[in-house]
Write an enzyme that holds these catalytic residues in place. Structure first.
Site, short mmCIF file in Angstrom:
data_model
loop_
_atom_site.label_atom_id
_atom_site.label_comp_id
_atom_site.label_asym_id
_atom_site.label_seq_id
_atom_site.Cartn_x
_atom_site.Cartn_y
_atom_site.Cartn_z
CE1 TYR A 1 -6.78 13.03 -8.30
CE2 TYR A 1 -8.09 14.32 -10.04
CZ TYR A 1 -7.34 13.43 -9.59
OH TYR A 1 -6.78 12.74 -10.78
CB SER B 1 -5.22 15.13 -12.67
OG SER B 1 -6.50 15.75 -13.31
CG ASP C 1 -1.73 1.12 1.31
OD1 ASP C 1 -1.77 2.13 0.37
OD2 ASP C 1 -2.93 1.25 1.95
CE LYS D 1 -3.54 13.05 -9.53
NZ LYS D 1 -2.79 11.81 -9.41
N1 LIG Z 1 -8.96 7.89 -15.23
C1 LIG Z 1 -8.90 9.32 -15.34
O1 LIG Z 1 -9.89 9.81 -15.75
C2 LIG Z 1 -8.00 10.09 -14.85
C3 LIG Z 1 -7.62 11.26 -15.38
C4 LIG Z 1 -6.67 12.22 -14.90
C5 LIG Z 1 -5.47 11.72 -14.12
N2 LIG Z 1 -5.87 10.50 -13.63
C6 LIG Z 1 -4.75 9.72 -12.79
O2 LIG Z 1 -4.30 8.55 -13.27
C7 LIG Z 1 -3.98 7.64 -12.01
C8 LIG Z 1 -4.50 6.13 -12.35
O3 LIG Z 1 -5.84 6.35 -12.55
P1 LIG Z 1 -6.51 5.25 -13.05
O4 LIG Z 1 -8.20 5.79 -13.32
O5 LIG Z 1 -5.83 4.46 -14.15
O6 LIG Z 1 -6.77 4.30 -11.45
P2 LIG Z 1 -7.09 2.55 -11.48
O7 LIG Z 1 -7.94 2.62 -10.30
O8 LIG Z 1 -7.81 2.24 -12.89
O9 LIG Z 1 -5.77 1.92 -11.44
C9 LIG Z 1 -4.90 2.47 -10.11
C10 LIG Z 1 -4.17 1.21 -9.75
O10 LIG Z 1 -3.46 1.51 -8.42
C11 LIG Z 1 -4.00 0.63 -7.55
N3 LIG Z 1 -3.83 1.15 -6.33
C12 LIG Z 1 -4.76 1.78 -5.74
N4 LIG Z 1 -4.39 2.42 -4.37
C13 LIG Z 1 -3.22 1.92 -4.25
C14 LIG Z 1 -2.41 1.85 -2.96
N5 LIG Z 1 -2.97 2.50 -2.01
N6 LIG Z 1 -1.35 1.35 -3.29
C15 LIG Z 1 -0.77 0.84 -4.36
N7 LIG Z 1 -1.62 0.58 -5.46
C16 LIG Z 1 -2.95 1.04 -5.23
C17 LIG Z 1 -4.93 -0.03 -8.02
O11 LIG Z 1 -5.17 -1.53 -7.49
C18 LIG Z 1 -4.97 -0.05 -9.41
O12 LIG Z 1 -4.30 -1.32 -10.01
C19 LIG Z 1 -4.32 8.45 -10.81
O13 LIG Z 1 -3.05 8.97 -10.46
C20 LIG Z 1 -5.13 9.55 -11.52
O14 LIG Z 1 -5.62 10.54 -10.39
C21 LIG Z 1 -6.73 9.56 -13.84
#
Ligand SMILES: NC(=O)c1ccc[n+]([C@@H]2O[C@H](COP(=O)([O-])OP(=O)(O)OC[C@H]3O[C@@H](n4cnc5c(N)ncnc54)[C@H](O)[C@@H]3O)[C@@H](O)[C@H]2O)c1
Length: 247
Positions: free
Chosen positions: A186, A173, A89, A190
């Site tokens: 958030y 983000s 984690d 970021k």
């Molecule tokens: N999806 C979007 O629209 C979007 C847009 C802009 C930025 N982001 C950023 O992209 C990044 C990833 O987003 P996503 O949507 O791909 O997420 P996701 O939830 O699909 O994937 C995240 C991964 O991180 C793992 N994870 C979660 N908490 C954890 C922890 N405490 N320790 C270790 N691993 C952990 C999860 O198991 C998962 O495999 C984030 O930083 C998010 O802020 C996402």
């Protein structure tokens, strides 16, 4: 690039990629030893892991969920890349230290760190600023910024000792430089990544160490897809982005 110093499996995989006749991305990452924190899911991290493997990097996939890390690493190994799963984690300082230490051991050093874990939706409710509980603010801070700063502080001495430079890429983000209604913590977290990256540049550019933040808009992932269609209405092209053909 000279591959000495890398673990044996990392060296073999980097050579295999170089020798492969298959069309590849430019091999900028060939033989690079990279830890991806949060790369096991079906989201952006998983796509990053696939790209790194395709470009010849040796990748340690760290995720909260063991099965996700194992699945992502196994996929790379099947394709001929060198990859290892680890789990923990990122919110725990102990887990983080252990994961980085394990990655260094498995890879025989470290050239790159990618921090992917973050978000709001999966962690706390979206409410207005005055309704936000202190502990929810802390959760968002921990999972978007505190662990990144901790990880960067931990890998910098490794990069400095190796004297081969180093790269940190953090998934940020667009919310980090926009107003962030119902996502104040958030947005602040970021935004903090951008400041951290500028400071790394100012303090360590002369050592060949850099940090970049990739600030995505709404990307179709497991989490984002659960969010209301209202987001999509606000996107000029009328759809989510994707994390590539692999997503
Ligand atoms: N999806 C979007 O629209 C979007 C847009 C802009 C930025 N982001 C950023 O992209 C990044 C990833 O987003 P996503 O949507 O791909 O997420 P996701 O939830 O699909 O994937 C995240 C991964 O991180 C793992 N994870 C979660 N908490 C954890 C922890 N405490 N320790 C270790 N691993 C952990 C999860 O198991 C998962 O495999 C984030 O930083 C998010 O802020 C996402």
């Amino acid at each position: 690039m000279p591959l000495s110093g890398r673990s044996e499996r990392c060296q073999q995989a980097a050579h295999a990629v170089a020798d492969s006749a298959a069309p590849r991305l430019p091999n900028m990452a060939q033989g690079k030893r990279v830890l991806v924190l949060g790369g096991g899911g079906a989201g952006i991290g998983r796509a990053i892991v696939r790209r790194l493997g395709d470009a010849g990097a040796c990748v340690v996939v760290a995720d909260l969920q063991q099965d996700r890390a194992e699945e992502a690493a196994a996929e790379l190994v099947k394709g001929g890349a060198a990859a290892w799963p680890i789990w923990g984690d990122v919110r725990s300082a102990d887990d983080l230290e252990t994961m980085i230490g394990s990655a260094v051991d498995l890879l025989g050093g470290l050239d790159g760190l990618v921090t992917v874990v973050g978000g709001q939706v999966a962690f706390v409710p979206a409410v207005k600023l005055h309704e936000m509980a202190d502990e929810d603010w802390d959760t968002i801070y921990d999972v978007n910024l505190r662990y990144v700063a901790r990880a960067v502080r931990q890998v910098l001495p490794i990069f400095l000792e190796q004297r081969e430079g180093g790269a940190v890429v953090s998934v940020g983000s667009v919310t980090g430089f926009m107003s962030a209604p119902l996502q104040a913590a958030y947005g602040v977290a970021k935004s903090g990544l951008l400041s951290l990256a500028r400071t790394v540049a100012a303090e360590y550019a002369a050592d060949g160490i850099r940090m970049n933040v990739v600030a995505g808009g709404a990307i179709s992932t497991g989490v984002a897809n659960k969010v209301s269609a209202k987001w999509v209405e606000e996107i000029p092209v009328g759809r989510y982005g994707t994390s590539g053909p692999f997503a």
